[in-house]
Design a protein around this motif. Structure first.
Motif, PDB file in Angstrom:
ATOM      1  N   ASP A   1       3.303  -3.436  -9.664  1.00 51.48           N
ATOM      2  CA  ASP A   1       4.596  -3.893  -9.162  1.00 51.48           C
ATOM      3  C   ASP A   1       5.507  -4.255 -10.098  1.00 51.48           C
ATOM      4  O   ASP A   1       5.187  -4.627 -11.261  1.00 51.48           O
ATOM      5  CB  ASP A   1       4.476  -5.259  -8.465  1.00 51.48           C
TER       6      ASP A   1
ATOM      7  N   ARG B   1       2.849  -1.880  -1.530  1.00 48.04           N
ATOM      8  CA  ARG B   1       4.143  -1.117  -0.759  1.00 48.04           C
ATOM      9  C   ARG B   1       3.669  -0.101   0.311  1.00 48.04           C
ATOM     10  O   ARG B   1       3.996  -0.073   1.590  1.00 48.04           O
ATOM     11  CB  ARG B   1       5.369  -0.772  -1.382  1.00 48.04           C
TER      12      ARG B   1
ATOM     13  N   GLU C   1       9.037  -6.929  -0.929  1.00 50.19           N
ATOM     14  CA  GLU C   1       8.559  -6.639  -2.143  1.00 50.19           C
ATOM     15  C   GLU C   1       8.873  -7.842  -2.938  1.00 50.19           C
ATOM     16  O   GLU C   1       9.715  -8.687  -2.770  1.00 50.19           O
ATOM     17  CB  GLU C   1      10.052  -5.914  -2.837  1.00 50.19           C
TER      18      GLU C   1
ATOM     19  N   SER D   1       0.164 -11.020  -1.448  1.00 51.73           N
ATOM     20  CA  SER D   1       1.284 -10.151  -0.571  1.00 51.73           C
ATOM     21  C   SER D   1       0.765 -10.140   0.984  1.00 51.73           C
ATOM     22  O   SER D   1       1.542  -9.610   1.923  1.00 51.73           O
ATOM     23  CB  SER D   1       1.160  -8.791  -1.013  1.00 51.73           C
TER      24      SER D   1
END
Length: 838
Positions: free
Chosen positions: A123, A694, A767, A818
């Protein structure tokens, strides 16, 4: 010598053109060139990022080794990264080093990247933020950081020539973003370009990358240096803004610069622009107080050891803990089984330029044994299965004739005869380790050597010996040649591609405690170059291990697990598999590791599995494991840090800085990576902005373990999420209350993600834009506050070549990972914002 407050422009005006040209290239591997006639000394550099090796590959001064960057990234702890940076600065000062070649912030596109362990995260926000804290710690003590490798240096296969083909938006949002964040938050004093091409142009001569983006758009004012041998042009690299070619002597500068000036491809002003940056960094070196051409010494103190131990423990991530198997109770277990190929040896770091000779090491077996002793428990060990690519180094099993540890190495200054029996010794060195190399020092440096030692096995039986060398040579055991690497040896991947393949021999019937002489006779006279831009004057990697029958080893481990009160299985990868110079071929654990894990779990369903690696591997047995820890490469104090977590002295708080896929095919970059790339030297970044988590989220694909995931020995509750509405400039604040709802003190990492509900271009599901680590006593509550700005709302609009945060609704999430959203709320940006630069 110059005055510490010298005027850069004045000194620049006094340097004659030959001196300026000299300054554009390094002096050897680790120094800048001096210009004595105007008082300019030589600055010293050293490799990082998890330690400070110093200037010597051969017989180097031992150094502190901190956890690998993926481990440090998994702490989500900016303050710890800052303290690590400060400690590395102390080591730099002891070694007379002004410039540390770290940190690395290349994005892990694929789990297979050979240097994946060197960067902090997949990330960009976490990657850049931890890097900034590390840089701030380092530079607070006057040592220059060198952020690297700029940019898209994300694989080792064909790393000097491969072309990373990346469209503008992912380039900006994913691959340049960590550099941009680090520049904004810390301003590193040096930057290193990448080996590879980027969209057709080598990074060291990429005008768009170095001038348009880095210098003009971002306003970067530090020094730009090449990676080692990473300059492929003269005029183009100087015009693009590459200040310093490393290492020396010059390949693309020197006389070539003189010729370019004569032909007016370059002008004196171009040279001045480059030299000015070197002088500006030199002025910082003066202010640091670090001596020029100083001695190299080590650092050791109780405070440093405590920091190393804390970092090792905090970098560990608890991935499974069904039925609260961990922590190991302080009363009850009398016999603890420690099993596995990663238990007895301390795998402190990945391989390549990040590897160093540690001041000391604590293996998992040693750490667990010491902790068990405090409980009155005994520990027994079984290897179970081997996982090495190369046999473990002979270190610890060898001594010299006078009884001191190590080996005697003799060097000759001319090529020996074919019999390898010449005795024209002009230098002797005691060698403490069984892996070393001699870098090129000049045309008259050493061309041959002899290596002799006495091997003392600790167990009786048959032993396997392994040897690879940079050069041509043979190994003699007890007076008999057992390995022939002098007859057209095949090239391998060791010594940065300069080494031979690893050859092995079995010696039978050895007796524990008996002395056996070993000799390696080596010449590198016919071995310089061979497919690598590097050169060296000889290298030896010598390993040995008692022969282990596969079935016998697994059954011994199974038996031990059945007989013990607690079973700890330590498996994974090591620096043989994760290293600079090559990528992994697959995500599989080596050898019979998976079979060992499955059969030990059958013998003891409560087996505690410790998985050690810098990047993800497949774990086909994971569903059957109740307890699993991800240990990464933990540095000097790996074993003690692990034991602190296992026995409950430290409550684990780490969260994965990488997504762990179920299988390689699930990785967003698959199959466009490494040897499976487009071919013809191109690697297409087909996944675009959907890298790491992602990519998994946009495809609704479940990984083995998600990004940001990690458990604790306690539990945490989230409440009262408060998010202020963005100001006209896009600034806003996120806060929420976190409560320790369990019975143990511990730390929780609150992760803030942002979702854009509607946008002109596709965006990720969410994000990461901020995080906070909060320490809480049992039952305690605290408010975590995270300040964000327009960067948290924006994306790069490649149509208009600018960043944009579109007016409209956004959702802010407070998450434990996440995949674990605890709280969410909406905010509204009233007016669209656009910007360029930092």
């Amino acid at each position: 010598m110059l005055d510490a407050d010298f005027d850069v422009e004045d000194v620049l005006s006094r340097i004659p053109m030959p001196g300026k040209i000299k300054l554009l290239t390094g002096l050897g591997w680790w120094h800048t060139e001096p210009v004595p006639e105007v008082g300019i000394p030589s600055m010293r550099m050293s490799d990082g990022p998890n330690g400070v090796r110093g200037t010597r590959f051969f017989n180097s001064v031992p150094s502190s080794c901190f956890p690998s960057s993926t481990g440090l990234g998994s702490t989500f702890d900016d303050e710890l990264a800052f303290q690590v940076g400060k400690a590395l600065a102390d080591e730099c000062k002891a070694k007379g080093c002004h410039i540390l070649l770290a940190p690395t912030v290349n994005t892990q596109r694929s789990p297979l990247g050979g240097r994946g362990f060197e960067s902090f995260s997949e990330d960009p926000h976490l990657n850049g933020s931890i890097a900034a804290a590390y840089i701030n710690g380092l530079q607070s003590q006057g040592v220059a950081a060198t952020i690297k490798h700029f940019a898209c240096n994300d694989q080792e296969f064909e790393r000097f020539s491969s072309d990373s083909v990346v469209s503008e938006r992912p380039l900006r949002e994913i691959y340049l973003k960590p550099f941009q964040i680090a520049l904004k938050k810390s301003n590193p004093w040096a930057l290193m370009t990448a080996y590879n091409r980027l969209n057709g142009t080598h990074c060291s001569e990429d005008n768009k990358l170095l001038q348009d983006i880095l210098r003009k758009e971002w306003g970067y004012e530090g020094l730009i240096m090449s990676d080692w041998t990473g300059v492929y042009s003269t005029t183009e690299s100087i015009k693009a803004g590459l200040d310093l070619e490393m290492p020396g002597p010059a390949y693309m500068r020197g006389k070539a610069v003189e010729r370019a000036l004569i032909g007016e491809k370059l002008f004196p002003s171009d040279i001045d622009d480059r030299v000015r940056k070197i002088l500006e960094l030199l002025k910082r070196a003066y202010k640091s107080g670090i001596p020029f051409d100083g001695p190299e010494e080590g650092v050791d103190s109780p405070q440093l050891r405590a920091l190393l131990r804390k970092a090792a423990a905090d970098a560990i991530v608890l991935l499974k803990n069904e039925n609260n198997v961990l922590p190991i109770p302080t009363s009850g277990p009398k016999k603890i089984a420690v099993i596995g190929p990663n238990a007895k040896q301390a795998f402190t770091s990945g391989g390549g330029s990040a590897r160093l000779a540690s001041t000391y090491t604590v293996s998992p077996l040693e750490g667990i044994t010491a902790a068990a002793k405090e409980l009155g428990a005994t520990v027994e060990y079984a290897i179970g299965a081997t996982s090495h690519r190369y046999l473990p180094l002979l270190d610890g099993y060898i001594k010299q004739n006078d009884g001191k540890p190590g080996a005697l190495v003799e060097f000759w200054n001319e090529s020996p005869s074919a019999s390898f029996l010449d005795t024209m010794t002009n230098l002797q060195e005691t060698l403490p380790e069984c892996a070393w190399s001699m870098p090129t020092l000049g045309s008259n440096c050493f061309l041959a050597d002899g290596y002799s030692t006495i091997f003392v096995p600790d167990e009786s039986g048959d032993w396997e010996l392994g040897l690879n060398i940079a050069g041509n040579g043979n190994m003699f055991f007890n007076g008999t040649m057992v390995i022939d690497l002098s007859t057209n040896p095949e090239q391998g991947e060791s010594f940065f591609g300069l080494g031979t393949v690893d050859m092995r021999a079995t010696v039978k019937g050895l007796e524990a405690g008996k002395e056996y002489p070993i000799e390696v006779r080596l010449s590198n006279a016919q071995f310089i170059g061979r497919g690598s831009p590097f050169t060296c004057r000889g290298g030896i990697r010598l390993g040995a291990m008692k022969f282990v029958g596969e079935e016998e080893a697994i059954q011994e481990a199974v038996k031990l697990a059945k007989e013990s009160d607690v079973t700890i299985l330590v498996i994974g990868l090591n620096h043989d598999w994760e290293s600079e110079g090559f990528d992994r071929k697959d995500m599989k654990l080596p050898g019979l590791t998976n079979r060992l894990a499955s059969q030990v779990l059958e013998a003891d369903c409560d087996t505690i599995i410790v998985h050690q690696s810098g990047t993800p591997t497949e774990m086909p047995w994971v569903d059957g494991a109740k307890t699993l820890l991800q240990a990464f490469y933990g540095g000097n104090e790996l074993g003690n840090g692990l034991a602190d977590v296992l026995f409950g002295k430290v409550n684990p708080s780490g969260k994965l800085s990488l997504t762990f896929p179920q299988r390689l095919q699930d990785s967003p970059s698959y199959p466009s990576f490494g040897e499976k790339g487009e071919g013809y030297g191109k690697v297409l970044y087909n996944e675009g902005i959907f890298v790491g988590y992602r990519g998994f989220e946009i495809k609704d694909l479940k990984p083995m373990f998600p990004f940001g995931y990690g458990l604790s020995y306690t539990s945490f509750g989230y409440s009262d999420l408060q998010v202020s509405q963005p100001t006209p400039e896009g600034n806003f604040t996120v806060s929420c209350t976190v409560k320790n709802t369990g019975k143990r003190d511990g730390a929780e990492i609150i992760q803030v993600y942002v979702s854009d509900t509607a946008s002109a271009l596709p965006r990720p599901v969410k994000e990461l834009k901020g995080y906070a680590k909060v320490w809480l006593q049992a039952g305690e509550s605290k408010v975590a506050r995270i300040d964000l700005d327009r960067e948290a709302l924006g994306f790069y609009d490649n149509r208009r070549s600018c960043w944009i945060a579109e007016a409209g609704d956004f959702v802010v999430h407070a998450c434990a990972s996440s995949a674990d959203i605890r709280l969410s709320t909406s905010i509204v940006l009233a007016k669209t914002l656009t910007w360029t630069g930092l």
